[in-house]
Design a protein around this motif. Structure first.
Motif, PDB file in Angstrom:
ATOM      1  N   THR A  16       0.812  -1.105   0.016  1.00 30.27           N
ATOM      2  CA  THR A  16      -0.027  -0.104   0.040  1.00 30.27           C
ATOM      3  C   THR A  16       0.948   1.092  -0.163  1.00 30.27           C
ATOM      4  O   THR A  16       1.815   1.414   1.012  1.00 30.27           O
ATOM      5  CB  THR A  16      -0.727   0.015   1.174  1.00 30.27           C
ATOM      6  N   ASN A  17       0.780   1.975  -1.094  1.00 28.47           N
ATOM      7  CA  ASN A  17       1.790   3.084  -1.289  1.00 28.47           C
ATOM      8  C   ASN A  17       0.910   4.263  -0.935  1.00 28.47           C
ATOM      9  O   ASN A  17      -0.305   4.529  -1.451  1.00 28.47           O
ATOM     10  CB  ASN A  17       2.320   3.267  -2.613  1.00 28.47           C
ATOM     11  N   VAL A  18       1.208   5.134  -0.012  1.00 27.27           N
ATOM     12  CA  VAL A  18       0.404   6.258   0.663  1.00 27.27           C
ATOM     13  C   VAL A  18       1.099   7.723   0.465  1.00 27.27           C
ATOM     14  O   VAL A  18       2.284   7.739   0.571  1.00 27.27           O
ATOM     15  CB  VAL A  18       0.071   6.195   2.037  1.00 27.27           C
ATOM     16  N   ALA A  29      -0.160  10.781   6.297  1.00 21.77           N
ATOM     17  CA  ALA A  29       0.479   9.759   7.261  1.00 21.77           C
ATOM     18  C   ALA A  29       0.420  10.280   8.603  1.00 21.77           C
ATOM     19  O   ALA A  29       0.899   9.408   9.603  1.00 21.77           O
ATOM     20  CB  ALA A  29       1.833   9.930   6.767  1.00 21.77           C
ATOM     21  N   THR A  30       0.036  11.437   8.958  1.00 20.39           N
ATOM     22  CA  THR A  30      -0.115  11.636  10.595  1.00 20.39           C
ATOM     23  C   THR A  30      -1.400  11.620  10.861  1.00 20.39           C
ATOM     24  O   THR A  30      -1.668  11.864  12.267  1.00 20.39           O
ATOM     25  CB  THR A  30       0.140  13.078  10.757  1.00 20.39           C
ATOM     26  N   HIS A  31      -2.537  10.794  10.140  1.00 19.37           N
ATOM     27  CA  HIS A  31      -3.874  10.439  10.684  1.00 19.37           C
ATOM     28  C   HIS A  31      -4.306   9.024   9.936  1.00 19.37           C
ATOM     29  O   HIS A  31      -5.326   8.993   9.276  1.00 19.37           O
ATOM     30  CB  HIS A  31      -4.762  11.617  10.070  1.00 19.37           C
ATOM     31  N   LEU A  32      -3.404   8.320   9.974  1.00 20.20           N
ATOM     32  CA  LEU A  32      -3.645   6.857   9.653  1.00 20.20           C
ATOM     33  C   LEU A  32      -4.636   6.227  10.200  1.00 20.20           C
ATOM     34  O   LEU A  32      -5.466   5.450   9.275  1.00 20.20           O
ATOM     35  CB  LEU A  32      -2.234   5.872   9.896  1.00 20.20           C
ATOM     36  N   ASP A  33      -5.142   6.671  11.206  1.00 18.36           N
ATOM     37  CA  ASP A  33      -6.367   5.844  11.866  1.00 18.36           C
ATOM     38  C   ASP A  33      -7.548   6.315  11.219  1.00 18.36           C
ATOM     39  O   ASP A  33      -8.596   5.664  11.275  1.00 18.36           O
ATOM     40  CB  ASP A  33      -6.501   6.493  13.363  1.00 18.36           C
ATOM     41  N   ALA A  45       2.526  11.649  15.894  1.00 19.19           N
ATOM     42  CA  ALA A  45       1.228  11.451  15.281  1.00 19.19           C
ATOM     43  C   ALA A  45       1.494  10.275  14.333  1.00 19.19           C
ATOM     44  O   ALA A  45       0.764   9.188  14.297  1.00 19.19           O
ATOM     45  CB  ALA A  45       0.479  12.642  14.967  1.00 19.19           C
ATOM     46  N   MET A  46       2.654  10.434  13.223  1.00 22.71           N
ATOM     47  CA  MET A  46       2.814   9.396  12.382  1.00 22.71           C
ATOM     48  C   MET A  46       3.202   8.244  12.937  1.00 22.71           C
ATOM     49  O   MET A  46       2.663   7.008  12.723  1.00 22.71           O
ATOM     50  CB  MET A  46       3.822  10.092  11.377  1.00 22.71           C
ATOM     51  N   ALA A  47       4.120   8.437  14.058  1.00 27.42           N
ATOM     52  CA  ALA A  47       4.684   7.270  14.754  1.00 27.42           C
ATOM     53  C   ALA A  47       3.485   6.380  15.321  1.00 27.42           C
ATOM     54  O   ALA A  47       3.551   5.343  15.339  1.00 27.42           O
ATOM     55  CB  ALA A  47       5.781   7.556  15.786  1.00 27.42           C
ATOM     56  N   GLN A  48       2.677   6.939  16.219  1.00 27.70           N
ATOM     57  CA  GLN A  48       1.583   6.420  16.729  1.00 27.70           C
ATOM     58  C   GLN A  48       0.579   5.562  15.879  1.00 27.70           C
ATOM     59  O   GLN A  48       0.159   4.606  16.279  1.00 27.70           O
ATOM     60  CB  GLN A  48       0.780   7.468  17.632  1.00 27.70           C
TER      61      GLN A  48
END
Ligand SMILES: C[S@@+](CC[C@H](N)C(=O)[O-])C[C@H]1O[C@@H](n2cnc3c(N)ncnc32)[C@H](O)[C@@H]1O
Length: 203
Positions: free
Chosen positions: A70-72, A102-106, A138-141
């Motif tokens: 999956t490329n984002v 990428a800082t809001h992957l959820d 945020a990205m890491a989480q």
């Protein structure tokens, strides 16, 4: 300094840029990744590639046998470039391309319902860091929540301090220091850093 954390910067840049590799070419990165790729089953391995831009890394991964990728990128022009590059290289498009932050992957159901064996970014955390350490956190989480058991995040950065963030939910190790080219032999040694980030146990 350009607004590397702003989508508008990348949109303007990708209007004319169709191929560019930040920090290191894929031919340098792939041998580093290989130690991790060889542990993954090609058919099942679920790989998340964040902020791929106009890089060709994903086509190298597919050439290596992996296509469950999956490329984002948050810039739609990157999605267009990526699909075009894959079609030109292989004659079809098997990988997924998702426009997402990428800082809001959820917030992305296609991602938050998945578990990834390997997450890769090359200088995407660098771009995001222009918005501050909280954005990198945020990205890491989001990555931490997305990793499968035993999954890891591999990140290439120009900074020796990229992940010096107190609340980071990862154990961090530099697995490769890649020397940059020197204009003169007397120039100082400058490196790019390849990080291995292993999730700390979920609380
Ligand atoms: C420095 S470039 C790296 C591109 C590519 N990985 C490479 O190595 O050539 C950063 C990329 O991250 C993307 N990006 C920056 N912030 C992002 C965010 N919050 N979410 C998703 N993509 C982002 C940009 O659109 C750009 O494609």
């Amino acid at each position: 300094m350009p607004d590397f954390d702003k989508q508008s910067y990348w949109h303007q840049r990708f209007e004319s840029e169709t191929a560019f590799e930040w920090l290191i070419p894929s031919t340098t990165f792939m041998p580093i990744l290989d130690a991790f790729l060889e542990k993954l089953p090609e058919s099942d391995a679920n790989i998340l590639h964040l902020g791929f831009g106009t890089s060709d890394l994903q086509t190298h991964l597919r050439t290596r046998g992996f296509d469950n990728i999956t490329n984002v990128d948050y810039e739609p022009l990157a999605i267009e470039r990526g699909r075009h590059l894959e079609k030109a290289a292989f004659g079809d498009v098997k990988m997924r391309y998702i426009t997402a932050d990428a800082t809001h992957l959820d917030a992305v159901s296609d991602i938050s319902f998945q578990k990834y064996h390997l997450v890769i970014d090359k200088s995407t955390a660098d771009a995001i860091s222009c918005a501050g350490d909280d954005a990198v956190l945020a990205m890491a989480q989001g990555i931490h929540r997305s990793l499968a058991d035993g999954g890891v995040w591999i990140s290439v950065s120009y900074s020796a301090f990229r992940y010096d963030i107190p609340q980071l939910p990862f154990d961090v190790e530099v697995i490769s220091k890649i020397p940059t080219a020197k204009a003169r032999a007397t120039d100082p040694d400058i490196y790019h850093y390849c990080y291995l980030l292993r999730p700390k146990p979920k609380a």
